[in-house]
Design a protein around this motif. Structure first.
Motif, PDB file in Angstrom:
ATOM      1  N   ILE A 148      38.663  98.482  90.910  1.00 26.75           N
ATOM      2  CA  ILE A 148      38.895  99.891  91.205  1.00 26.75           C
ATOM      3  C   ILE A 148      39.877 100.153  90.248  1.00 26.75           C
ATOM      4  N   LYS A 151      42.199 103.632  90.218  1.00 22.33           N
ATOM      5  CA  LYS A 151      41.411 104.827  89.585  1.00 22.33           C
ATOM      6  C   LYS A 151      40.664 105.527  90.601  1.00 22.33           C
ATOM      7  N   LEU A 156      34.477 105.888  87.729  1.00 22.21           N
ATOM      8  CA  LEU A 156      34.365 104.463  87.366  1.00 22.21           C
ATOM      9  C   LEU A 156      32.639 104.440  87.010  1.00 22.21           C
TER      10      LEU A 156
END
Ligand SMILES: Cc1cc2nc3c(=O)[nH]c(=O)nc-3n(C[C@H](O)[C@H](O)[C@H](O)COP(=O)(O)O)c2cc1C
Length: 225
Positions: A148, A151, A156
């Motif tokens: 992760i 963010k 993503l």
């Protein structure tokens, strides 16, 4: 319904737990729920931090705890809050919320890629719920949380689509005061990238940090052995 999300990572920013929590809060907002987020470690720095935290916890209808796995358990600040809740609720002079009146869900992410590392910590949360009169909705375990990078999950590129779908099911379970469906747990447990790739990136990350801190040549030292 008013939902309180507690973030149990000591990181001030870029916490993986908070990124997961923000995604869940966004989904709960879409369900028309009133939400609030408190970072436990920041709250505890205030003079009356624990008092205010307990007051917020006692007035919510649904409590969600989102934390990183620390040494196969929960971070110490989170344990401190759980102990304070348990002490308050077993005190005959206090007036805690009605047993079963509040629901509780826990979400844990670990650095190691296998989701099962989180199972003991989530079992601790289940026992905590039973002892403190919270209605246990279930726990979501995620391995390889470092993908992760703090963010937003939606930034993503679909890598966390299974986890986002599981959080959608979690939001619905919270609103309906129902147990987390087994499908949500299974989706949340799914690796977001292959294990070998995660381990490669992990090695790269450790070496980069060691180089930045001038200890690359000492990376294999074992001073306590
Ligand atoms: C002190 C400490 C202990 C940790 N212990 C474990 C552990 O026992 N197992 C594991 O898989 N990851 C462990 N981790 C890794 C974190 O769980 C992982 O990096 C997580 O994604 C961090 O989430 P956060 O950004 O919300 O803090 C540990 C990290 C720290 C700093």
């Amino acid at each position: 319904m008013n939902v309180l999300l507690l973030i149990g990572s000591p990181k001030v920013k870029q916490s993986n737990s908070e990124a997961l929590g923000d995604c869940l809060l966004g989904l709960l907002d879409q369900e028309g729920v009133t939400t609030r987020k408190i970072k436990i470690y920041q709250a505890l720095k205030e003079e009356k931090g624990m008092e205010e935290l307990l007051s917020s916890i006692n007035t919510c209808e649904a409590l969600i705890l989102l934390f990183p796995l620390y040494v196969d358990s929960l971070p110490s600040g989170v344990i401190k809050v759980m102990e304070a809740i348990a002490a308050q609720r077993s005190d005959p002079h206090s007036s805690p919320p009605r047993p079963g009146g509040q629901t509780f869900m826990a979400i844990c992410n670990s650095g190691f890629p296998e989701a099962e590392h989180n199972d003991t910590a989530l079992a601790i949360c289940r026992c905590f719920a039973e002892k403190t009169g919270l209605q246990w909705l279930g726990g979501l375990p995620m391995g390889g949380g470092e993908v992760i990078g703090g963010k937003p999950l939606t930034s993503l590129g679909g890598m966390l689509r299974n986890q986002i779908n599981a959080l959608q099911m979690a939001a619905e379970a919270i609103v309906e005061r129902k147990k987390l469906p087994a499908e949500a747990v299974a989706l949340f447990r799914k690796p977001s990238i292959p294990r070998w790739l995660y381990v490669c990136c992990g090695h790269f990350g450790w070496r980069r940090q060691a180089r930045e801190n001038g200890v690359l040549k000492r990376i294999r030292e074992q001073p306590y052995k």
